[in-house]
Design a protein around this motif. Structure first.
Motif, PDB file in Angstrom:
ATOM      1  N   LEU A 129      31.859  31.997  38.250  1.00 44.46           N
ATOM      2  CA  LEU A 129      32.463  33.275  36.909  1.00 44.46           C
ATOM      3  C   LEU A 129      32.233  34.091  37.914  1.00 44.46           C
ATOM      4  CD1 LEU A 129      32.361  33.380  34.277  1.00 44.46           C
ATOM      5  CD2 LEU A 129      30.394  34.013  33.879  1.00 44.46           C
TER       6      LEU A 129
ATOM      7  N   TYR B  11      43.221  33.267  35.455  1.00 42.08           N
ATOM      8  CA  TYR B  11      42.679  32.799  37.020  1.00 42.08           C
ATOM      9  C   TYR B  11      42.276  31.509  37.290  1.00 42.08           C
ATOM     10  CZ  TYR B  11      38.631  33.826  39.975  1.00 42.08           C
ATOM     11  OH  TYR B  11      38.456  34.021  41.174  1.00 42.08           O
TER      12      TYR B  11
ATOM     13  N   ALA C 239      35.302  35.517  39.608  1.00 46.08           N
ATOM     14  CA  ALA C 239      36.538  35.672  38.663  1.00 46.08           C
ATOM     15  C   ALA C 239      36.555  37.021  38.324  1.00 46.08           C
ATOM     16  CB  ALA C 239      36.424  34.619  37.447  1.00 46.08           C
ATOM     17  N   LEU C 240      34.848  36.976  37.735  1.00 46.53           N
ATOM     18  CA  LEU C 240      34.574  38.616  37.271  1.00 46.53           C
ATOM     19  C   LEU C 240      34.804  39.921  38.405  1.00 46.53           C
ATOM     20  CD1 LEU C 240      32.016  38.400  35.343  1.00 46.53           C
ATOM     21  CD2 LEU C 240      33.470  38.124  34.371  1.00 46.53           C
TER      22      LEU C 240
ATOM     23  N   ILE D 252      33.153  42.697  29.946  1.00 46.38           N
ATOM     24  CA  ILE D 252      32.924  41.274  29.714  1.00 46.38           C
ATOM     25  C   ILE D 252      31.411  41.202  29.688  1.00 46.38           C
ATOM     26  CG2 ILE D 252      32.691  39.121  30.469  1.00 46.38           C
ATOM     27  CD1 ILE D 252      35.731  40.080  29.588  1.00 46.38           C
TER      28      ILE D 252
ATOM     29  N   GLN E 167      35.791  44.094  33.678  1.00 46.89           N
ATOM     30  CA  GLN E 167      34.376  43.958  34.000  1.00 46.89           C
ATOM     31  C   GLN E 167      33.595  44.356  33.111  1.00 46.89           C
ATOM     32  OE1 GLN E 167      32.766  44.326  38.465  1.00 46.89           O
ATOM     33  NE2 GLN E 167      35.592  43.934  38.593  1.00 46.89           N
TER      34      GLN E 167
ATOM     35  N   LEU F 184      38.515  41.134  38.884  1.00 43.01           N
ATOM     36  CA  LEU F 184      39.068  42.020  37.207  1.00 43.01           C
ATOM     37  C   LEU F 184      38.620  43.610  38.515  1.00 43.01           C
ATOM     38  CD1 LEU F 184      37.177  40.515  34.367  1.00 43.01           C
ATOM     39  CD2 LEU F 184      39.846  40.153  35.277  1.00 43.01           C
TER      40      LEU F 184
ATOM     41  N   THR G  46      41.301  40.489  28.833  1.00 43.74           N
ATOM     42  CA  THR G  46      40.700  40.705  29.460  1.00 43.74           C
ATOM     43  C   THR G  46      40.015  39.177  29.639  1.00 43.74           C
ATOM     44  OG1 THR G  46      40.060  42.689  29.738  1.00 43.74           O
ATOM     45  CG2 THR G  46      38.949  41.367  30.811  1.00 43.74           C
TER      46      THR G  46
ATOM     47  N   THR H 254      43.180  37.277  31.486  1.00 40.14           N
ATOM     48  CA  THR H 254      43.334  37.569  32.406  1.00 40.14           C
ATOM     49  C   THR H 254      42.139  36.354  33.027  1.00 40.14           C
ATOM     50  OG1 THR H 254      44.371  39.987  32.812  1.00 40.14           O
ATOM     51  CG2 THR H 254      43.214  38.902  34.372  1.00 40.14           C
ATOM     52  N   LEU H 255      40.993  35.929  32.562  1.00 33.40           N
ATOM     53  CA  LEU H 255      40.386  34.227  33.060  1.00 33.40           C
ATOM     54  C   LEU H 255      40.663  33.621  32.871  1.00 33.40           C
ATOM     55  CD1 LEU H 255      37.224  36.961  32.004  1.00 33.40           C
ATOM     56  CD2 LEU H 255      37.982  36.882  34.477  1.00 33.40           C
ATOM     57  N   ARG H 256      41.617  33.594  31.417  1.00 36.17           N
ATOM     58  CA  ARG H 256      42.080  31.509  31.546  1.00 36.17           C
ATOM     59  C   ARG H 256      42.607  31.875  33.154  1.00 36.17           C
ATOM     60  NH1 ARG H 256      42.435  33.461  26.381  1.00 36.17           N
ATOM     61  NH2 ARG H 256      40.196  33.071  24.803  1.00 36.17           N
TER      62      ARG H 256
END
Length: 172
Positions: A109, A162, A112-113, A124, A121, A116, A155, A158-160
């Motif tokens: 996590l 990733y 992943a953050l 989130i 960041q 960004l 965002t 984008t995380l999904r």
């Protein structure tokens, strides 16, 4: 002094009347909190939070005869927010359990953050780690709520992506 008079005085800024009004409806508020939260400690915390929220907004009550309804509505809203928060926390714990150890998940996590941009960041972090409401983020950033929502949606997408890419790669 009757409840209507207490409500009028509290609405006008009389702190003693506000406290007396809250004392009058304390049992109803606690019963409401217990019905939703099913925990004495959480119900007491809810009562404290509702007291603060009501104190700050008592001047907005338009009809004194609806003070009890107004207070209970604040309690219900607070309890529903708490239940949503608990559900989110439970969901994250489930995700962590399915991915393996918590340490590995936290590292993934964080990674992943870190991928960004700084503004994303921050978004989130505010929304999911500090549990700041979208309207408050909008005020803080001085942008419309819709912009906050669309940035948050982008965002999260984008995380999904990733995590889907990470899941598709073979880990050595």
């Amino acid at each position: 002094m009757d409840e209507m008079e207490l409500s009028r005085k509290a609405n006008a800024g009389d702190e003693a009347a506000f406290l007396a009004l809250l004392q009058t409806y304390k049992e109803d508020l606690l019963r409401t909190a217990l019905a939703f939260l099913k925990n004495d400690q959480d119900a007491l915390e809810a009562l404290q939070e509702v007291t603060v929220r009501a104190y700050n907004k008592i001047h907005t009550v338009k009809e004194p005869e609806y003070a009890k309804t107004w207070l209970i509505r604040i309690m219900i809203n607070y309890c529903q927010d708490q239940l949503k928060r608990q559900k989110r926390i439970h969901h994250w714990k489930t995700v962590v359990d399915h991915q393996g150890t918590e340490d590995v998940s936290q590292l993934e996590l964080k990674e992943a953050l870190a991928s960004l941009p700084e503004k994303e960041q921050q978004l989130i972090y505010l929304k999911y780690f500090q549990d700041v409401k979208i309207k408050d983020i909008a005020k803080l950033e001085n942008i419309p709520e819709g912009t906050v929502k669309s940035r948050l949606h982008k965002t999260l997408r984008t995380l999904r992506v990733y995590f889907e890419d990470e899941g598709g790669r073979e880990h050595v």
